[in-house]
Design a protein around this motif. Sequence first.
Motif, PDB file in Angstrom:
ATOM      1  N   GLY A   8     -40.695  60.710  29.911  1.00  0.00           N
ATOM      2  CA  GLY A   8     -39.441  60.746  30.666  1.00  0.00           C
ATOM      3  C   GLY A   8     -38.422  61.639  30.004  1.00  0.00           C
ATOM      4  N   HIS A   9     -38.309  61.558  28.697  1.00  0.00           N
ATOM      5  CA  HIS A   9     -37.393  62.420  27.947  1.00  0.00           C
ATOM      6  C   HIS A   9     -37.783  63.887  28.110  1.00  0.00           C
ATOM      7  N   MET A  10     -39.079  64.145  28.056  1.00  0.00           N
ATOM      8  CA  MET A  10     -39.546  65.519  28.154  1.00  0.00           C
ATOM      9  C   MET A  10     -39.247  66.107  29.527  1.00  0.00           C
ATOM     10  N   ALA A  11     -39.432  65.328  30.568  1.00  0.00           N
ATOM     11  CA  ALA A  11     -39.146  65.814  31.925  1.00  0.00           C
ATOM     12  C   ALA A  11     -37.677  66.163  32.079  1.00  0.00           C
ATOM     13  N   LYS A  12     -36.804  65.325  31.522  1.00  0.00           N
ATOM     14  CA  LYS A  12     -35.366  65.594  31.588  1.00  0.00           C
ATOM     15  C   LYS A  12     -35.022  66.858  30.818  1.00  0.00           C
ATOM     16  N   ALA A  13     -35.623  67.010  29.642  1.00  0.00           N
ATOM     17  CA  ALA A  13     -35.358  68.195  28.826  1.00  0.00           C
ATOM     18  C   ALA A  13     -35.793  69.462  29.548  1.00  0.00           C
ATOM     19  N   LYS A  14     -36.943  69.419  30.195  1.00  0.00           N
ATOM     20  CA  LYS A  14     -37.447  70.598  30.896  1.00  0.00           C
ATOM     21  C   LYS A  14     -36.516  71.008  32.030  1.00  0.00           C
ATOM     22  N   ARG A  15     -35.960  70.035  32.735  1.00  0.00           N
ATOM     23  CA  ARG A  15     -35.020  70.363  33.812  1.00  0.00           C
ATOM     24  C   ARG A  15     -33.780  71.051  33.253  1.00  0.00           C
ATOM     25  N   GLN A  16     -33.258  70.519  32.138  1.00  0.00           N
ATOM     26  CA  GLN A  16     -32.076  71.114  31.522  1.00  0.00           C
ATOM     27  C   GLN A  16     -32.353  72.536  31.066  1.00  0.00           C
ATOM     28  N   ILE A  17     -33.512  72.730  30.447  1.00  0.00           N
ATOM     29  CA  ILE A  17     -33.846  74.046  29.908  1.00  0.00           C
ATOM     30  C   ILE A  17     -33.980  75.065  31.029  1.00  0.00           C
ATOM     31  N   ARG A  18     -34.641  74.693  32.111  1.00  0.00           N
ATOM     32  CA  ARG A  18     -34.799  75.627  33.230  1.00  0.00           C
ATOM     33  C   ARG A  18     -33.453  76.079  33.782  1.00  0.00           C
ATOM     34  N   GLU A  19     -32.507  75.150  33.868  1.00  0.00           N
ATOM     35  CA  GLU A  19     -31.169  75.508  34.343  1.00  0.00           C
ATOM     36  C   GLU A  19     -30.444  76.395  33.344  1.00  0.00           C
ATOM     37  N   ASN A  20     -30.543  76.059  32.080  1.00  0.00           N
ATOM     38  CA  ASN A  20     -29.844  76.828  31.044  1.00  0.00           C
ATOM     39  C   ASN A  20     -30.390  78.241  30.888  1.00  0.00           C
ATOM     40  N   LEU A  21     -31.667  78.429  31.199  1.00  0.00           N
ATOM     41  CA  LEU A  21     -32.281  79.740  31.022  1.00  0.00           C
ATOM     42  C   LEU A  21     -31.644  80.818  31.895  1.00  0.00           C
ATOM     43  N   SER A 164     -21.447  85.732  15.958  1.00  0.00           N
ATOM     44  CA  SER A 164     -20.747  86.962  15.590  1.00  0.00           C
ATOM     45  C   SER A 164     -20.141  87.513  16.869  1.00  0.00           C
ATOM     46  N   ASN A 165     -19.535  88.684  16.771  1.00  0.00           N
ATOM     47  CA  ASN A 165     -18.983  89.309  17.978  1.00  0.00           C
ATOM     48  C   ASN A 165     -20.088  89.753  18.929  1.00  0.00           C
ATOM     49  N   GLU A 166     -21.326  89.756  18.424  1.00  0.00           N
ATOM     50  CA  GLU A 166     -22.443  90.245  19.233  1.00  0.00           C
ATOM     51  C   GLU A 166     -23.361  89.140  19.760  1.00  0.00           C
ATOM     52  N   ILE A 167     -23.325  87.980  19.112  1.00  0.00           N
ATOM     53  CA  ILE A 167     -24.302  86.930  19.441  1.00  0.00           C
ATOM     54  C   ILE A 167     -23.615  85.597  19.650  1.00  0.00           C
ATOM     55  N   GLN A 168     -24.056  84.882  20.696  1.00  0.00           N
ATOM     56  CA  GLN A 168     -23.619  83.512  20.924  1.00  0.00           C
ATOM     57  C   GLN A 168     -24.838  82.627  21.153  1.00  0.00           C
ATOM     58  N   LEU A 169     -24.704  81.366  20.717  1.00  0.00           N
ATOM     59  CA  LEU A 169     -25.755  80.373  20.935  1.00  0.00           C
ATOM     60  C   LEU A 169     -25.276  79.361  21.959  1.00  0.00           C
ATOM     61  N   LEU A 170     -26.166  78.968  22.833  1.00  0.00           N
ATOM     62  CA  LEU A 170     -25.856  77.889  23.766  1.00  0.00           C
ATOM     63  C   LEU A 170     -26.383  76.594  23.174  1.00  0.00           C
ATOM     64  N   ASP A 171     -25.461  75.693  22.864  1.00  0.00           N
ATOM     65  CA  ASP A 171     -25.841  74.398  22.329  1.00  0.00           C
ATOM     66  C   ASP A 171     -25.881  73.397  23.470  1.00  0.00           C
ATOM     67  N   THR A 172     -27.036  72.819  23.675  1.00  0.00           N
ATOM     68  CA  THR A 172     -27.221  71.881  24.768  1.00  0.00           C
ATOM     69  C   THR A 172     -27.845  70.603  24.239  1.00  0.00           C
ATOM     70  N   PRO A 173     -27.513  69.462  24.821  1.00  0.00           N
ATOM     71  CA  PRO A 173     -28.093  68.214  24.349  1.00  0.00           C
ATOM     72  C   PRO A 173     -29.567  68.040  24.693  1.00  0.00           C
ATOM     73  N   GLY A 174     -30.122  68.966  25.444  1.00  0.00           N
ATOM     74  CA  GLY A 174     -31.525  68.849  25.831  1.00  0.00           C
ATOM     75  C   GLY A 174     -32.458  68.927  24.638  1.00  0.00           C
ATOM     76  N   ILE A 175     -33.558  68.175  24.670  1.00  0.00           N
ATOM     77  CA  ILE A 175     -34.574  68.202  23.634  1.00  0.00           C
ATOM     78  C   ILE A 175     -35.917  68.492  24.277  1.00  0.00           C
ATOM     79  N   LEU A 176     -36.834  68.958  23.474  1.00  0.00           N
ATOM     80  CA  LEU A 176     -38.160  69.286  23.985  1.00  0.00           C
ATOM     81  C   LEU A 176     -39.209  68.588  23.120  1.00  0.00           C
ATOM     82  N   TRP A 177     -39.982  67.710  23.721  1.00  0.00           N
ATOM     83  CA  TRP A 177     -40.977  66.960  22.981  1.00  0.00           C
ATOM     84  C   TRP A 177     -42.313  67.673  23.027  1.00  0.00           C
TER      85      TRP A 177
END
Length: 284
Positions: A8-21, A164-177
Amino acid sequence: MDIQWYPGHMAKAKRQIRENLKLIDVVIELVDARIPISSSNPEVDDLINGKKKIVVLNKSDLADPEINKLWEKHYKKANQPYVFVDAISGKGLKELIATVKTTMKPVLDRDKAKGRLNRQIRCLILGIPNVGKSTLINSISGRASTKTGNKPGVTKANQWIKVSNEIQLLDTPGILWPKFDDETIGLKLAWIGSIKDTIYDREEAALKLLEFLRSAYPNVIYDRYKVEFDENTTALELMESIARKRNYVIRGGEIDYSRTAEMLMDEIKKTTLGKVSFEWPEVD
């Protein structure tokens, strides 16, 4: 070993990741350098659907340096961008930033030719629990409080972190099992402490650990526990010898298997036994 996981956790994570991509240029797949295969989800490549990917092998300082060299050859042969890092000390982070820029250079050059200047590279870090995702994010951004606030995205929980001025990271609560195709994956995750010891048989995991060490790192056993053994010594006999050496016996002189197993699992998790890798790539 029947280790239960959490689909169940993995399915939720996959949905979040697909949207964030939709917002991402480069995916950073974070794995544990001691078990690069078992700490990776086999569905990642299908999930990211052609996005550029960099494999980051964290905790490389805890792995066998000679096995690290084999993984280096493996990723080079596969033309897969990779970086060895230690997120706690910061070792390898400069190389990671440089690899992100190199990976994106053709795209940035194309955008520049179209007049789109100063475009930031947007990255997403994927990783299973306990591979060091939060530590890496905090280390690479310089401090834990560098969140730049919400930007248009999928959910309000998404936070962009300035590297940096060139790179940003997207921090999301999603996890991938990881997906357990066989019990050895769960076993290796147990050895490095990535899963709770309440969901597996600790004595059986300790016996399997001794089997592995006897075969791959016999000197580690002897140097640490000073017990004699050979290729015919069973894991159970080896455990009993270690228990007697440590005086892990109970009334009547019987071996305290539970305490011995707990000690062995604790020492491998804390890397008391030294630099050990639990898997390596196939080589010619």
